[in-house]
Structure formats: C-alpha cells, structure tokens
Design a protein around this motif. Structure first.
Motif, short mmCIF file in Angstrom:
data_model
loop_
_atom_site.label_atom_id
_atom_site.label_comp_id
_atom_site.label_asym_id
_atom_site.label_seq_id
_atom_site.Cartn_x
_atom_site.Cartn_y
_atom_site.Cartn_z
N UNK A 34 0.94 -1.08 -0.02
CA UNK A 34 0.07 0.05 -0.05
C UNK A 34 0.87 1.20 0.03
N UNK A 35 1.90 1.11 0.68
CA UNK A 35 2.89 2.38 0.90
C UNK A 35 3.63 2.45 -0.39
N UNK A 36 4.12 1.59 -0.94
CA UNK A 36 4.93 1.56 -2.05
C UNK A 36 3.98 1.96 -3.41
N UNK A 37 2.76 1.65 -3.41
CA UNK A 37 1.79 2.06 -4.42
C UNK A 37 1.55 3.53 -4.31
N UNK A 38 1.50 4.06 -3.29
CA UNK A 38 1.29 5.67 -3.00
C UNK A 38 2.54 6.32 -3.76
N UNK A 39 3.81 5.75 -3.35
CA UNK A 39 5.06 6.27 -3.92
C UNK A 39 4.88 6.35 -5.02
N UNK A 40 4.44 5.28 -5.84
CA UNK A 40 4.51 5.02 -7.32
C UNK A 40 3.49 5.85 -7.95
N UNK A 41 2.41 6.18 -7.28
CA UNK A 41 1.37 6.91 -8.03
C UNK A 41 2.11 8.46 -7.76
N UNK A 43 5.13 9.41 -8.01
CA UNK A 43 6.09 9.45 -9.07
C UNK A 43 5.35 9.60 -10.34
N UNK A 44 4.40 8.96 -10.67
CA UNK A 44 3.61 8.90 -12.07
C UNK A 44 3.12 10.64 -12.10
N UNK A 45 2.59 11.01 -11.16
CA UNK A 45 1.93 12.33 -11.37
C UNK A 45 3.02 13.36 -11.53
N UNK A 79 -10.32 14.07 -9.97
CA UNK A 79 -11.34 12.83 -10.35
C UNK A 79 -10.89 12.33 -11.73
N UNK A 80 -10.47 12.87 -12.71
CA UNK A 80 -9.92 12.17 -13.69
C UNK A 80 -8.74 11.25 -13.73
N UNK A 81 -7.98 11.81 -12.73
CA UNK A 81 -6.74 10.88 -12.48
C UNK A 81 -7.28 9.69 -11.77
N UNK A 82 -8.14 9.81 -10.63
CA UNK A 82 -8.50 8.63 -9.85
C UNK A 82 -9.39 7.59 -10.96
N UNK A 83 -10.04 7.96 -11.63
CA UNK A 83 -10.77 7.16 -12.47
C UNK A 83 -10.11 6.71 -14.18
N UNK A 84 -8.95 7.14 -14.32
CA UNK A 84 -8.22 7.12 -15.42
C UNK A 84 -7.80 5.60 -15.66
N UNK A 85 -8.12 4.81 -16.64
CA UNK A 85 -7.88 3.19 -16.86
C UNK A 85 -6.40 3.11 -17.19
N UNK A 86 -5.50 4.40 -17.55
CA UNK A 86 -4.33 4.07 -17.91
C UNK A 86 -3.26 4.37 -16.54
N UNK A 87 -4.09 5.13 -15.80
CA UNK A 87 -2.96 5.64 -14.41
C UNK A 87 -3.04 4.27 -13.45
N UNK A 88 -1.91 4.30 -12.62
CA UNK A 88 -1.55 3.24 -11.74
C UNK A 88 -2.70 3.36 -10.60
N UNK A 89 -3.30 4.34 -10.46
CA UNK A 89 -4.43 4.44 -9.38
C UNK A 89 -5.58 3.43 -9.67
N UNK A 90 -5.71 3.29 -10.80
CA UNK A 90 -6.86 2.50 -11.31
C UNK A 90 -6.46 0.77 -10.81
N UNK A 91 -5.30 0.43 -11.36
CA UNK A 91 -4.71 -0.94 -10.90
C UNK A 91 -4.44 -1.07 -9.49
N UNK A 92 -3.95 -0.04 -8.82
CA UNK A 92 -3.85 -0.26 -7.21
C UNK A 92 -5.13 -0.36 -6.77
#
Length: 169
Positions: A34-41, A43-45, A79-92
C-alpha cells in the motif's frame, strides 16, 4: 531581517489528504505494498504534470500513520486521475478492493482520504524565512505585503479569477 511571504493561490484551492495506518506491524506483506503504491502514484503524477497535481507534502503522524497532503489544479483533474484506466491508481485501487473483499487487509492496514475544495476567501497562509512549502509550493509564493500583513487582509484578498466550479472546459 525576516522574510515573510504568502501563497499566490488564486480562485478555489483543491486539497486531498490521503494516508494509511499500519494496524499490525507484523503484516508487512499487506501494508508495504500500500505504501509503495502511493509512492509509485506520486512518481507517476510528478512525471506527468498535465494530470493536475501541483504539489505534495509527505508526512508522518506516528510510526504507524503516514499521509500525503496534495494540492490539485481542480477537482475535475483529481477525479480524472482517480478514474483514468491508464493511471496506476486504477490498478492499485482494483487490487486493494479485491484484497479488502477477500478479508486480507482487514485489521492489518487502514486507508483513508479526505478531499476539500476551499473557496477563495476561505484560506490564507504565511511563511517566515521558508522556501515555497505547502500551498505556496503548489501556487507560488509572493511577498506578504502583496496580500496583506494581517490574516484578515489575506482572507479578504480576491484574485478576480472565477472559482474552479464555474470554469468552462
């Protein structure tokens, strides 16, 4: 001489507080991803400023509680980032929901977020001998005199910029 500044925010300010709490330290295999996913998001942003993240501050409340204060261009971009299918957030988020449904996270790691759209006239900031931080890192920094010496003056400042909710696309 003390240099005092304030944030150069104009219009509404969008703030996202998002974090996690380690409920069971021994469950590293559950909370570390969970922590690593936040850091990855984050970095992506940072690599794609067009997504709308202006600035962030990583904080810890205790050895078990971590969170990020994020400043966004608009609630629409958040909201667009949170729901974007291409963003890591979607997978996480999908993986987290699956683990939650299966009971694998229950009691081991807590997650939370709060989102605020703060209307102009409802925020103010002051920084003494500080580099741009928080709201100033997101929106720029100006000499205090530009917005007013007192908090009531900075609250009363109006940029003339339309609130985010009234913008057209």
């Amino acid at each position: 001489m003390v240099t005092r500044t304030t944030a150069d925010a104009q219009g509404d300010v969008v703030v996202l507080l998002i974090g996690m709490r380690i409920n069971r330290f021994w469950a590293v295999h559950q909370w570390l991803p969970v922590m690593l996913a936040m850091l990855r998001m984050l970095r992506e942003l940072e690599k794609d400023p067009g997504r709308g993240l202006l600035s962030k501050v990583l904080l810890t409340e205790s050895p078990r509680s971590y969170y990020v204060v994020q400043y966004w261009e608009s609630k629409e971009k958040l909201y667009a980032y949170a729901t974007a299918p291409d963003a890591f957030h979607h997978k996480a988020w999908a993986l987290l929901n699956r683990k939650e449904r299966n009971g694998k996270l229950r009691g081991r790691v807590g997650i939370w977020h709060e989102t605020y759209v703060v209307p102009e006239g409802s925020y103010e900031a002051i920084y003494g001998d500080m580099p741009a931080y928080g709201l100033a890192a997101a929106h720029g920094q100006v000499p205090l005199e530009k917005r007013g010496r007192y908090a009531r003056d900075r609250f009363a400042h109006r940029s003339g910029k339309a609130p985010a909710a009234e913008k057209t696309g």
